[in-house]
Design an enzyme around this catalytic site. Structure first.
Site, PDB file in Angstrom:
ATOM      1  N   LEU A 199     -26.435  22.741 -12.011  1.00 33.38           N
ATOM      2  CA  LEU A 199     -26.263  21.899 -10.824  1.00 33.38           C
ATOM      3  C   LEU A 199     -27.186  20.693 -10.871  1.00 33.38           C
ATOM      4  O   LEU A 199     -28.401  20.830 -11.029  1.00 33.38           O
ATOM      5  CB  LEU A 199     -26.525  22.712  -9.557  1.00 33.38           C
ATOM      6  CG  LEU A 199     -26.239  22.007  -8.231  1.00 33.38           C
ATOM      7  CD1 LEU A 199     -24.803  21.514  -8.175  1.00 33.38           C
ATOM      8  CD2 LEU A 199     -26.497  22.946  -7.057  1.00 33.38           C
ATOM      9  N   TRP A 200     -26.588  19.509 -10.761  1.00 36.01           N
ATOM     10  CA  TRP A 200     -27.335  18.265 -10.575  1.00 36.01           C
ATOM     11  C   TRP A 200     -27.701  18.182  -9.089  1.00 36.01           C
ATOM     12  O   TRP A 200     -26.842  17.897  -8.252  1.00 36.01           O
ATOM     13  CB  TRP A 200     -26.465  17.076 -10.958  1.00 36.01           C
ATOM     14  CG  TRP A 200     -26.334  16.689 -12.392  1.00 36.01           C
ATOM     15  CD1 TRP A 200     -26.688  15.489 -12.935  1.00 36.01           C
ATOM     16  CD2 TRP A 200     -25.764  17.447 -13.487  1.00 36.01           C
ATOM     17  NE1 TRP A 200     -26.385  15.461 -14.286  1.00 36.01           N
ATOM     18  CE2 TRP A 200     -25.816  16.645 -14.649  1.00 36.01           C
ATOM     19  CE3 TRP A 200     -25.223  18.735 -13.581  1.00 36.01           C
ATOM     20  CZ2 TRP A 200     -25.351  17.072 -15.897  1.00 36.01           C
ATOM     21  CZ3 TRP A 200     -24.757  19.167 -14.820  1.00 36.01           C
ATOM     22  CH2 TRP A 200     -24.825  18.353 -15.948  1.00 36.01           C
ATOM     23  N   VAL A 237     -30.963  24.133 -13.051  1.00 39.09           N
ATOM     24  CA  VAL A 237     -30.927  23.062 -12.059  1.00 39.09           C
ATOM     25  C   VAL A 237     -31.486  21.787 -12.680  1.00 39.09           C
ATOM     26  O   VAL A 237     -32.578  21.788 -13.248  1.00 39.09           O
ATOM     27  CB  VAL A 237     -31.738  23.418 -10.793  1.00 39.09           C
ATOM     28  CG1 VAL A 237     -31.609  22.311  -9.751  1.00 39.09           C
ATOM     29  CG2 VAL A 237     -31.285  24.754 -10.212  1.00 39.09           C
ATOM     30  N   LYS A 238     -30.725  20.701 -12.552  1.00 37.82           N
ATOM     31  CA  LYS A 238     -31.192  19.391 -12.996  1.00 37.82           C
ATOM     32  C   LYS A 238     -31.713  18.624 -11.790  1.00 37.82           C
ATOM     33  O   LYS A 238     -31.032  18.492 -10.772  1.00 37.82           O
ATOM     34  CB  LYS A 238     -30.060  18.602 -13.649  1.00 37.82           C
ATOM     35  CG  LYS A 238     -30.478  17.186 -14.043  1.00 37.82           C
ATOM     36  CD  LYS A 238     -29.288  16.342 -14.450  1.00 37.82           C
ATOM     37  CE  LYS A 238     -29.714  14.908 -14.768  1.00 37.82           C
ATOM     38  NZ  LYS A 238     -28.564  14.009 -15.038  1.00 37.82           N
ATOM     39  N   GLN A 239     -32.926  18.109 -11.915  1.00 36.45           N
ATOM     40  CA  GLN A 239     -33.532  17.343 -10.829  1.00 36.45           C
ATOM     41  C   GLN A 239     -34.348  16.204 -11.421  1.00 36.45           C
ATOM     42  O   GLN A 239     -34.872  16.317 -12.535  1.00 36.45           O
ATOM     43  CB  GLN A 239     -34.425  18.244  -9.967  1.00 36.45           C
ATOM     44  CG  GLN A 239     -35.101  17.578  -8.789  1.00 36.45           C
ATOM     45  CD  GLN A 239     -34.122  16.923  -7.832  1.00 36.45           C
ATOM     46  OE1 GLN A 239     -33.775  15.759  -8.016  1.00 36.45           O
ATOM     47  NE2 GLN A 239     -33.668  17.670  -6.834  1.00 36.45           N
TER      48      GLN A 239
END
Length: 350
Positions: A199-200, A237-239
């Site tokens: 998830l971006w 998770v992409k952050q």
């Protein structure tokens, strides 16, 4: 000869490489390791097929067997426009060159649109793990509307042999409720079919800018976006890397706690990123930070981001424009300089 990590960090090397975190200790985290799938993901409700696909990403490329990920993401042709994204290096209008860059760079996986990956799937899906990005923000519509809409389906990703699906949610936006529901359903179905989920987790709300300050990259707000992503069963998770803190108190909404600022964070970039990792279920959902847009000091900034992510407890870097908006040889060198940070056992958790 490629400069060393210390040389690339310059006068920040001492601070970034020797900082000791005094907030959440590293012993409380689930940190990347060669057996991360066995130690962490296997405890979840993920099926054996999901575990196999996760392991396929961890076992691919230069960082194979380390527990860290180096992912090439090239989905900017939709939101940022193909012209703006690929005019600096037109070879990447051809999807095959995107895959070739990921292979030449020895990445763990390549993430792109269902169109890009689908156009070359029979030639490459068995050679490098695919991450099929399902939704995008389409900005040809005038006036622009900032929303994530579905461009592809979970079935398309499965049929092209993808190891994982990816999606973006603009947490805080007017459309976030619908995006959350769509992504939750897509991720559930992807897990049922055996694919991992990434998830971006971006923030998007004009109210997050106040008194001339921008809190879209605040550690407390991005941390909550990461926590929501883990709640949606994102495996990874992409952050974006946090640049500030105190978003909740500055915009004066939502709920927080004084200890978030007095005990769980400091103003050091590693500590701000550590708080992001804490919100990813203490690292159970791997945190990968983005490399950011292309700029003059791409190599230095990419290595700096990798050092911060790794020492905070993150799982790797997902970097696109810094690599593909330049000749392929230079792009490969930037990606491999980042990989060197994660392969270097002397760079440890803070």
């Amino acid at each position: 000869m490629m400069p060393t990590t210390e040389e690339l960090l310059g006068n920040e090397a001492e601070d970034l490489l020797n900082h000791e975190c005094s907030t959440i200790s590293k012993e409380q985290l689930y940190v990347p390791s060669p057996d991360f799938v066995d130690k962490v993901y296997k405890s979840t409700d993920r099926s054996p097929v999901v575990l196999r696909n996760l392991q396929s990403m961890f076992d691919h490329g230069r960082l194979s067997g380390t527990g860290y990920l180096s992912i090439l993401p090239v989905d900017q042709g939709i939101e940022h426009s193909a012209g703006a994204s690929f005019a600096p290096n037109p070879i990447y209008f051809d999807p095959e060159n995107i895959i070739q860059l990921a292979i030449e760079s020895d990445c763990n996986a390549v993430a792109s649109t269902v169109g890009v990956l689908g156009s070359v799937a029979r030639d490459y899906a068995h050679k490098i793990p695919f991450i099929a990005k399902l939704n995008h923000n389409e900005l040809l519509t005038y006036p622009n509307t900032h929303d994530q809409i579905m461009f592809g389906s979970v079935e398309q990703a499965y049929n092209m042999g993808a190891a994982a699906v990816g999606a973006t949610i603009y947490f805080g936006s007017e459309e976030s409720d619908r995006q959350i529901q769509e992504v939750a359903q897509a991720f559930q179905y992807a897990h049922e079919l055996g694919m991992a989920t990434i998830l971006w987790a971006y923030l998007r709300n004009p109210a997050f800018k106040t008194d001339g300050d921008d809190y879209h990259l605040a550690s407390d707000l991005t941390g909550q976006a990461i926590h929501l992503s883990a709640s949606l069963q994102a495996d990874i998770v992409k952050q974006k890397l946090p640049k500030t803190n105190g978003g909740y108190t500055a915009v004066n909404f939502g709920k927080t706690h004084d200890k978030v600022y007095s005990e769980l964070t400091t103003d050091h970039p590693i500590d701000l990123t550590r708080y992001q990792v804490v919100n990813s279920y203490m690292g159970r959902a791997g945190l990968i930070n983005s490399g950011g847009g292309s700029a003059e000091r791409d190599l230095n900034e990419a290595v700096k981001t990798a050092v911060i992510n790794k020492r905070a407890g993150g799982m790797g870097l997902i970097m696109g424009r810094k690599a593909f908006q330049r000749p392929m040889k230079e792009g490969v060198e930037i990606i491999q300089a980042v990989q060197e940070v994660y392969a270097d056992e002397s760079i440890t958790l803070a």
